[in-house]
Design a protein around this motif. Structure first.
Motif, PDB file in Angstrom:
ATOM      1  N   TYR A  20      -3.605 -10.730 -10.035  1.00  0.00           N
ATOM      2  CA  TYR A  20      -2.438 -10.051  -9.456  1.00  0.00           C
ATOM      3  C   TYR A  20      -2.880  -8.804  -8.691  1.00  0.00           C
ATOM      4  N   TYR A  53      -2.439  -8.185  -4.782  1.00  0.00           N
ATOM      5  CA  TYR A  53      -1.676  -7.014  -4.335  1.00  0.00           C
ATOM      6  C   TYR A  53      -2.500  -6.228  -3.323  1.00  0.00           C
ATOM      7  N   SER A  65      -2.567  -7.999  -0.050  1.00  0.00           N
ATOM      8  CA  SER A  65      -1.336  -7.944   0.743  1.00  0.00           C
ATOM      9  C   SER A  65      -1.104  -6.553   1.339  1.00  0.00           C
ATOM     10  N   GLU A  66      -1.486  -5.499   0.606  1.00  0.00           N
ATOM     11  CA  GLU A  66      -1.212  -4.143   1.109  1.00  0.00           C
ATOM     12  C   GLU A  66      -2.411  -3.498   1.791  1.00  0.00           C
ATOM     13  N   VAL A  96      -4.307   0.667  -1.605  1.00  0.00           N
ATOM     14  CA  VAL A  96      -3.853   0.716  -2.999  1.00  0.00           C
ATOM     15  C   VAL A  96      -4.998   1.048  -3.949  1.00  0.00           C
ATOM     16  N   TRP A 109      -5.305   1.774 -10.665  1.00  0.00           N
ATOM     17  CA  TRP A 109      -5.113   0.656 -11.591  1.00  0.00           C
ATOM     18  C   TRP A 109      -5.530  -0.662 -10.939  1.00  0.00           C
ATOM     19  N   ARG A 165       0.360   5.749   0.435  1.00  0.00           N
ATOM     20  CA  ARG A 165       1.305   4.643   0.497  1.00  0.00           C
ATOM     21  C   ARG A 165       2.720   5.152   0.451  1.00  0.00           C
ATOM     22  N   VAL A 193       7.023   6.838  -4.537  1.00  0.00           N
ATOM     23  CA  VAL A 193       6.447   6.044  -3.461  1.00  0.00           C
ATOM     24  C   VAL A 193       5.543   4.959  -4.045  1.00  0.00           C
ATOM     25  N   THR A 194       4.698   5.375  -4.976  1.00  0.00           N
ATOM     26  CA  THR A 194       3.772   4.426  -5.581  1.00  0.00           C
ATOM     27  C   THR A 194       4.546   3.304  -6.264  1.00  0.00           C
ATOM     28  N   ARG A 205       7.510   2.207  -5.635  1.00  0.00           N
ATOM     29  CA  ARG A 205       8.144   1.316  -4.670  1.00  0.00           C
ATOM     30  C   ARG A 205       7.098   0.347  -4.112  1.00  0.00           C
ATOM     31  N   GLY A 206       5.924   0.903  -3.853  1.00  0.00           N
ATOM     32  CA  GLY A 206       4.853   0.064  -3.339  1.00  0.00           C
ATOM     33  C   GLY A 206       4.512  -1.034  -4.340  1.00  0.00           C
ATOM     34  N   PHE A 207       4.495  -0.668  -5.566  1.00  0.00           N
ATOM     35  CA  PHE A 207       4.162  -1.614  -6.624  1.00  0.00           C
ATOM     36  C   PHE A 207       5.174  -2.744  -6.645  1.00  0.00           C
ATOM     37  N   GLY A 212       4.746  -4.968  -3.729  1.00  0.00           N
ATOM     38  CA  GLY A 212       3.603  -5.840  -3.911  1.00  0.00           C
ATOM     39  C   GLY A 212       3.933  -6.964  -4.871  1.00  0.00           C
ATOM     40  N   ALA A 213       4.679  -6.627  -5.919  1.00  0.00           N
ATOM     41  CA  ALA A 213       5.043  -7.637  -6.899  1.00  0.00           C
ATOM     42  C   ALA A 213       5.892  -8.712  -6.236  1.00  0.00           C
TER      43      ALA A 213
END
Lengths: 442, 74, 247, 854
Positions: free
Chosen positions: A47, A51, A54-55, A59, A404, C247, D4-5, D7-9, D12-13
């Motif tokens: 995962y 992730y 994709s970003e 990240v 993470w 981000r 922000v982090t 929301r990004g998470f 991504g999910a």
């Protein structure tokens, strides 16, 4: 994640299958729990990896050197280096056993080979995780790779050559055991026959096998020195990175690789010894031998650390000194001294056992884990501080803290390795089948 | 004889591929020219890797090739 | 034959960073990316304090460490002296960035389209810009350049690839000067062909004392500094631009 | 950050829950393999259109490069003498503004109460204009002066300050009191020119950069880059710069000598320099006796000896007092007896006045070594080359290659007199208007204030709300901070009527002016506020009833001088694109607004005032019964300048360059009559007279104490703060910012991400503070005892006096997402009003503060 589901399956299989040695095909509850946990961690790692894909690597905690004050290489590269290092020990020991016909250590050979193959696969995935464009990486390396980039050596020698050679080595060595097991009618019979690939254990075949593996071992040994040195050169040839440009990079690299690999082999051997009930084959002699080997390598490594310390503290000035300061007394000091203390304590433990000639497997496992943690710390210190604190122009000092996502990917990789070994153990004997089994069968 | 020939063939093909692709087909050494950034033959590095693989695969060929005598046996 | 060289006149530089901004607009680079960067430096103790400015474009080295280490030939050296990055070939390993002692490489950590200094998807705005992101995006940057027709101009193209100063290859190829040189309010930046000893730039270098950054590393930079001195070990930055990407 | 982090998470999910295509599964975006960029690009139409920069005050010429009509880059216009093809970082970055989606899209009308963050509804232009017209007209009918038109930056003065204000006959308020108006008044008073000292870079060899922010800010007339261009060229010819500033960074490497002077003590240094020059005999007697009032005879009462209203001088040839200008041998120095009374020449009074100002005396006050003061006096005197001349462009003029560049250092309590004293340094060596000397305007055009300052009239209350001719400020710049105080307590200042409606033109008092609490309270008193701005700025947010969206660069404005002080040139701002969204150029807005108010047409209407302001006469004058387009107005104006192509000349060429300014216009000595025919006031008789009038009307000492005939040192009011407030706070301008508008540009925000407090490391360490520590900066008002504080982080620099801390401006805004959370503005802790302004009602940017860990 729930072990309850897999439990009934295992009992059924237990009933169905004839007994194979080393618990092959016999799925215990403990194994199920272990695999479930490993799968969960691998899932999390996947995962995190997706992730990131994709970003983008935004990240991660990685950032540009210079104005952004970061490190473009971080945990992924540190673990790439670590995994390649682990692979070293495996193949070295396997090759040494073949070359010098060390019969007493033969039980270690297969697991050493396996460790090599698995860690090299992990290393290549770590590279992919580090690349900004992994798919392009796969294609463009085959399409455009340039020999004068130190990466070419890593790519061609380490990943393709070394990985393939180890696979061949592991495979050819497994044929005999697979052939033996294929005689039993089990669900795994097909697999075992396939792996055996017509091996019938005639003297001619045995002879051929001995000859092939001897030459393979002979070919692998120099190559692995070259390959590991090449990876050292990836860092050591860099004039623009204080702390990297050093003739000692390559040898220190190889020695630390040995330390971490042997350490891990000790841990794996101890696990196999208890799980597969191989107390007779993996006896104290084997562990004592590993312990002595580890002691020698640790001494050698600490010697390198000492010489590097002396040269960098006495001779170095300017930015070189900044990197040294950051490592010895600055923000990275806890890693450096933590690692060094782990090494020293491990060495003390090893020497004590060496002198008293009383080898305690539990202590050795603890030492194996300790030197690996220390090795990971040292790999991190090779990769990161030269970036954050080693800029030659007057940029502000940078920093790097993994996110993470990076921890996730790295844990996923470790779990993937553990999973692969666990699965392998249930398919092919991880300790070469002894002579008497052979005798029974024939 | 066949075993030895095929193995040697595999080994030499592999080594040959490595040598030829590495020295003559990948990007020329030196970094000061535009041309040096491209391999002389695209996918030459793939050939090098194939060469490495073939070299080691020769051991598999050596061991796995079925015996002529054996196959002749009833 | 043409060999381009940039000259930085430290006796003139005001440290105003107009070059940095001109570069960003011209090349559509994303947030936190400074292909041209100007150090504002200080050393000494009050009242014997010295403050200096040091512009730092890519040095376009003749013996470029980044070119040597690039595993796929995405970073390459052109005959006219430019060191360029083929952003359609780069695999994003960042080895060039580690090899470069000057810190001039900038990686696209995130999706460039999200890093262009604003939310440009406002429908009323798109009616004006036709959806360009950033609104000032320059189509020249999406064209191949040079005899080798490779994709090398401008920034903010793909996530996960490396980019850096191109000496504004898209402008230089049509006979114009790099954006930083054009905008410099005090002509602290000069640019031209030094293969010919009689060009104004060649003559200017000849007539002034000069040095190159980290010359001792043997990188053979094509950026020449006139006036001033190489930064000493004692200098430190003031007025930091800790512009990163988030981000 | 956290949100922000997260929301990004989540994003991504979502992206990984199986919806993604297989290609994206492991390797992300589609660009990985395919070269998206190779897609064929259609033909593009590329063109370049001239315009001008919209950020600062010097309106650099620009060329907008357009692709298919979309602006992709601004470059400097090489034909424009002011910037010669170059742009500063602000000029480059402003392209973001023309596309800023945070700009106002339509007129807005407030739906909630004032004094808090606004709530708005959109309105059509016609509705909004009708609302404004109705409210403004209602007040105008009673008293047009109760309509206040306030500007920050007006970039077409003739259309706004002149024509519009005259057409509606309103009161007018500028921002000069926060700028260098104290200096302007000092120079207008002393030499008759509108401006503050700047050198003749083509000839100057020795320059006192007195608070000159060389590398960050401009000075008189220019916002920045023109001066540095000329400065580096002058340094190629050997110019030496002595930098007088508590901060080194303003000059950086260009300070050959750095005199880190104590804030607020410039007047003392200037007096010591005058004394030193006189002691060294470096005095241009010819200039002083011929062109100044130095030989005028001064009586014991401080007033000139006058006969038939004519001031008298001592003629050494005849040993009698004769009217100034009639003596064959006027005495510069001496004490003479005329009809039984003793008179002393102005110069001798001055000489005795500065005699106690020794280097040691000044060293003590200014915190710099006496030896250093001596050496700059010597260097200045040696370089002055008194008596020499030089032929410039064919005209022989006195050559005094010593200059002073002083601008924003006028923003201090003693600013007016300090600038006067600095002018006197130039006067002593005859450098005013000489080749290489000191100037304050580009031509020798005498400002109307010179005559007005000959005699001040201090009246009795009631005063108007700007306190013109009051006993408080006989010289009055028009100070918004003072207006705020007046509005909060009109009675105290003898004011009966305060303004009721305001039209705020490109101004953001809430963000830009010190004394924020006072400003906030006072603006609440306006019954109706119209804001003309491209953004919903802080002031609009809190106080506007109606906001009219203005265009930024994409409009017509002008005419704009493009001179660099040597070449005469004129340009216009031309729109490189249509105004964004529904915004309009300000000239359009005023045409529409005056039409809605019914004052567009007719003999006294806006069009007539535009004709007058632009000097449009038949056949070019605008018809008074027909609403023109703005382009048409500029077309007529262009034709009136003799350009047959009309505005197309500017559309094709960008700038009209007239050539080098004639030396007879540039040099005071060469002008006809010399220096515009005015006598330079070394001795300020009318200032002393004003002081006496003020005393007679009962004004407090705090108002009259600096109305002295000669600049007189006194410790600034801030020195009365308790000793715990141990540091001087100064503020400054960074090159990346100018006006609120740059705070809205993310590219510039990236360069100046956060507010900071510059501090000398030794000072900080003594307080146990480290680089980057968050601190409270607390200021103290020595008059009211009030303290105010803001929170920011320390930035160590060895380039600042240990007793001084510095903070840049252009922070503390919140209305635009880019400006938020970047730290406070020093304006939040600068006191305003008595004790913190000059005697000419100009803000002082000095205060004592203490710094403590948060």
């Amino acid at each position: 994640m729930t072990t309850a589901v897999t439990q009934p399956d295992m009992t059924r299989e237990e009933v169905d299958l004839p007994t194979l040695p080393q618990g092959i095909g016999h799925l215990t509850r403990g194994w199920g729990v272990f695999v479930a946990i490993a799968l969960a961690v691998v899932g999390f790692g996947t995962y995190a990896f997706m992730y990131q894909q994709s970003e983008g690597e935004i990240v991660t905690g990685l950032r540009n050197v210079g104005t952004m004050g970061g490190a473009p290489w971080g945990l992924y590269v540190a673990f790439l280096v670590y995994f390649v290092g682990v692979s070293f020990a495996g193949i070295t020991i396997a090759a040494l056993i073949r070359l010098f016909n060390l019969q007493a250590l033969r039980p270690l050979a297969r697991m050493a080979e396996l460790l090599t193959v698995v860690s090299l696969v992990l290393a290549s995935i770590a590279i992919l995780a580090d690349l900004g464009q992994p798919l392009r990486g796969i294609v463009n390396l085959f399409r455009y790779a340039r020999p004068q980039s130190p990466f070419f050596g890593t790519f061609v020698l380490v990943i393709s050559g070394y990985l393939f050679a180890s696979l061949v080595y592991l495979y050819l060595g497994s044929r005999r055991d697979a052939a033996i097991m294929a005689r039993e009618s089990t669900r795994l019979q097909g697999l075992h026959s396939f792996v055996a690939a017509g091996y019938t254990d005639t003297p001619a075949e045995r002879d051929r096998h001995e000859r092939a593996t001897f030459w393979l071992a002979l070919a692998i040994l120099p190559m692995l020195i070259v390959a590991h040195s090449t990876l050292g050169f990836v860092f050591g040839l860099q004039i623009g990175r204080p702390g990297w440009f050093s003739a000692l990079q390559a040898p220190a690299f190889v020695v630390l690789a040995g330390v971490s690999g042997i350490g891990l082999l000790i841990v794996l051997a101890a696990v196999v010894r208890s799980v597969c009930d191989e107390r007779d084959t993996l006896d104290e002699y084997v562990f004592a031998w590993l312990g002595r080997f580890l002691a020698v390598l640790t001494i050698a490594y600490l010697y390198f650390v000492l010489t590097e310390l002396l040269t960098s503290t006495y001779a170095a000035g300017g930015r070189e000194a900044d990197v040294t300061d950051a490592i010895l007394t600055g923000r990275y000091a806890w890693i450096f001294w933590g690692s060094t203390i782990l090494f020293v304590v491990s060495l003390a433990g090893l020497l004590t056992q060496l002198l008293t000639k009383r080898w305690n497997i539990g202590t050795l496992v603890a030492i194996g884990i300790a030197v690996n943690l220390a090795a990971i710390g040292k790999r991190f210190l090779i990769v990161v501080p030269s970036q954050t604190d080693g800029m030659l122009l007057p940029y502000e000092t940078g920093s790097y803290t993994p996110t993470w996502v990076e921890y996730g990917v790295v844990l996923g990789l470790i779990a993937l390795g553990a999973l692969a070994i666990a699965v392998f153990m249930k398919l092919i004997p991880i300790v070469e089948l002894p002579e008497e089994v052979e005798a029974d069968a024939s | 004889m066949r075993r030895r020939t095929l193995t040697l063939l595999c080994l030499l093909t592999g080594l040959g591929l490595i040598v030829v692709s590495y020295f003559f087909l990948t990007a020329p050494w030196g970094s000061d020219r535009v041309g040096n950034s491209n391999p002389r033959l695209e996918y030459a590095p793939l050939l090098t890797v194939l060469g490495v693989i073939l070299t080691f695969a020769s051991a598999v060929v050596y061991e796995l090739l079925p015996d002529k005598d054996k196959s002749g046996e009833p | 034959m043409t060999k381009y060289t940039m000259v930085v006149d430290l006796d003139r530089c005001q440290g105003c960073r107009a070059c940095m901004e001109a570069c960003k607009i011209e090349n559509n680079t994303t947030e936190g990316v400074f292909w041209m960067y100007v150090f504002r430096l200080e050393e000494g103790e009050y009242p014997n304090t010295q403050q200096t400015y040091l512009p730092r474009p890519c040095q376009h080295c003749d013996n470029a460490p980044c070119v040597k280490v690039c595993p796929v030939g995405a970073r390459y050296k052109r005959e006219d002296g430019l060191v360029l990055t083929d952003f359609d070939r780069c695999i994003g390993c960042r080895y060039c960035e580690l090899a470069c002692p000057y810190g001039v490489n900038y990686f696209n950590w995130g999706k460039p389209e999200k890093q262009h200094y604003g939310e440009w998807d406002d429908p009323d705005l798109q009616a004006v810009t036709g959806g360009a992101n950033p609104p000032w995006s320059n189509p020249d940057l999406a064209r191949p350049h040079g005899d080798e027709q490779r994709m090398v101009a401008g920034g903010g193209h793909h996530k996960g690839v490396m980019e850096k100063c191109t000496f504004c290859v898209h402008l230089v190829e049509r006979g114009e000067l790099p954006a930083c040189v054009v905008t410099c309010p005090v002509q602290a930046l000069r640019f031209g062909n030094t293969d010919d000893p009689e060009t104004p730039v060649s003559r200017f270098i000849r007539e002034h004392g000069h040095f190159r950054l980290l010359d001792e590393l043997g990188t053979e930079p094509r950026v020449v500094y006139v006036g001033g001195q190489p930064p000493s070990d004692e200098v430190h930055e003031i007025e930091l631009v800790h512009a990163g990407v988030e981000r | 950050m956290d949100t922000v982090t997260r929301r990004g998470f989540v994003g991504g999910a979502a992206a990984t829950t199986g919806v993604v295509a297989g290609r994206d599964f492991l390797f992300g975006g589609s660009e990985t393999l395919a070269s998206v960029s190779e897609t064929a690009l259609g033909p593009v139409i590329e063109d370049v259109v001239p315009t001008t920069c919209w950020i600062g005050k010097q309106d650099c010429g620009m060329l907008a490069r357009r692709v298919d009509g979309r602006v992709v880059k601004f470059d400097g216009d090489p034909a424009n003498p002011r910037n010669v093809g170059t742009l500063c970082p602000k000029g480059q970055a402003q392209i973001v503004s023309i596309y800023d989606p945070n700009r106002l899209k339509t007129p807005l009308v407030r739906t909630n109460g004032k004094g808090e963050r606004g709530e708005w509804r959109t309105a059509t232009w016609s509705e909004a204009l009708a609302m404004v017209a109705e409210r403004v007209n209602e007040v105008r009918e009673r008293d047009p002066k109760l309509v206040l038109w306030q500007k920050g930056r007006s970039k077409a003065k003739k259309f706004y300050d002149d024509a519009f204000v005259k057409a509606i006959d309103s009161s007018k308020l500028g921002h000069g009191a926060y700028c260098s108006d104290a200096g302007y008044r000092a120079l207008e008073y002393t030499i008759g020119l509108h401006g503050v000292q700047h050198p003749d870079f083509e000839e100057t060899r020795y320059l006192l950069g007195w608070g000159w922010n060389i590398t960050n800010a401009g000075g008189n007339k220019f916002c920045w880059l023109t001066w540095p261009r000329q400065m580096v060229a002058a340094r190629d010819r050997g110019l030496q710069i002595t930098h007088i500033d508590p901060r080194l960074r303003s000059a950086g490497p260009f300070a050959d000598t750095w005199l880190p002077i104590r804030p607020g003590t410039d007047l003392a240094l200037a007096l010591a320099m005058c004394n030193g020059l006189i002691e060294n005999g470096v005095v241009d007697v010819d200039y002083l006796t011929t062109y100044t009032n130095a030989p005028y005879l001064v009586g014991d009462d401080g007033m000139f000896l006058r006969v038939d209203d004519l001031p008298q001088v001592w003629d050494s040839a005849s040993d009698t007092a004769v009217p100034a200008g009639e003596a064959s041998e006027p005495a510069l120095e001496g004490t003479f007896e005329v009809e039984g009374t003793t008179y002393t020449t102005g110069f001798t009074v001055f000489k005795e006045h500065v005699a106690p100002s020794t280097p040691e005396w000044a060293a003590d006050i200014c915190g710099i070594p006496a030896a250093q003061i001596r050496s700059i006096v010597r260097e200045f005197g040696e370089n002055a080359s008194i008596g020499s001349t030089k032929v410039i462009d064919g005209v022989e003029v006195p050559y005094r290659p010593v200059g002073i560049m002083a601008y924003h250092m006028a923003q201090q309590e003693l600013g007016f007199q300090a600038l006067r004293a600095m002018t006197m340094i130039n006067m002593l060596v005859g450098a005013v208007g000489a080749a290489g000397g000191t100037f304050s305007d580009f031509t020798w055009k005498i400002d109307k204030n010179y005559e007005a300052f000959e005699q001040f009239t201090v009246e009795d209350p009631p005063y108007d709300f700007l306190l013109k001719n009051s006993k408080y400020f006989p010289i009055n710049t028009g100070f918004p901070g003072m207006l705020a105080k007046v509005m909060l307590d009109p009675e105290r200042y003898g004011v009966e009527e305060v303004p009721e409606v305001a039209i705020l033109h490109m101004v953001n008092p809430l963000g830009s002016f010190p004394g924020q609490p006072e400003i906030i309270e006072s603006y609440k008193k306006f019954e109706f506020v119209t804001v003309i701005s491209p953004w919903l700025n802080e002031t609009a947010d809190y106080f506007a009833d109606v906001v009219l969206p203005a265009a930024t660069i994409e409009k017509y404005e002008g005419p704009i001088s493009a001179t660099d002080q040597y070449i005469d040139a004129t340009t216009l701002r031309l729109p490189p694109m249509e105004p964004l969204f529904e915004s309009r150029g300000e000239i359009d807005i005023y045409l529409d607004l005056t039409e809605a108010m019914g004052v567009l047409f007719g003999e006294e209407g806006y069009l007539a005032e535009v004709n007058a302001a632009l000097g449009l006469e038949e056949p070019f004058a605008l018809p008074l019964d027909e609403k023109p387009t703005v382009r048409e107005i500029f077309d007529r104006w262009s034709r009136a300048q003799g350009l047959d192509e009309g505005i197309e000349y500017f559309e094709n060429n960008g700038v009209l360059v007239e050539g080098r300014i004639d030396p007879t216009k540039r040099f005071g000595y060469a002008a006809d009559p010399p220096f515009g025919g005015v006598v330079h006031r070394l001795y300020g008789e009318s200032l002393l007279d004003a002081q006496r009038q003020m005393q007679a009307k009962g004004a407090d000492e705090i108002y009259w104490r600096d109305y002295t005939a000669l600049p007189t040192w006194r410790p600034p009011t801030m020195e009365g703060s308790p000793s715990e407030y141990d540091l001087y706070l100064i503020s400054y301008h960074q090159v990346e910012n100018k006006q609120s508008r740059t705070g809205f540009i993310p590219l510039l925000a990236e360069l100046t991400p956060q507010q900071r407090l510059d501090i000398n490391p030794a000072t900080a360490r003594a307080k146990g503070l480290n680089d980057g520590d968050e601190v409270w900066v607390e200021s103290h008002n020595a008059v009211t005892g009030e303290s105010r504080r803001v929170k920011t982080n320390l930035a160590f620099t060895e380039g600042i006096r240990p007793d001084t801390v510095g903070m840049p401006h252009h922070f503390g805004l919140w209305s635009h997402p880019t400006s938020r959370d970047r730290g406070p503005s020093p304006n939040e802790i600068y006191p305003t009003g008595e004790g913190y302004m000059a005697n000419t009602a100009d803000q002082s940017f000095h205060v004592k503060v203490k710094v403590e860990r948060t």
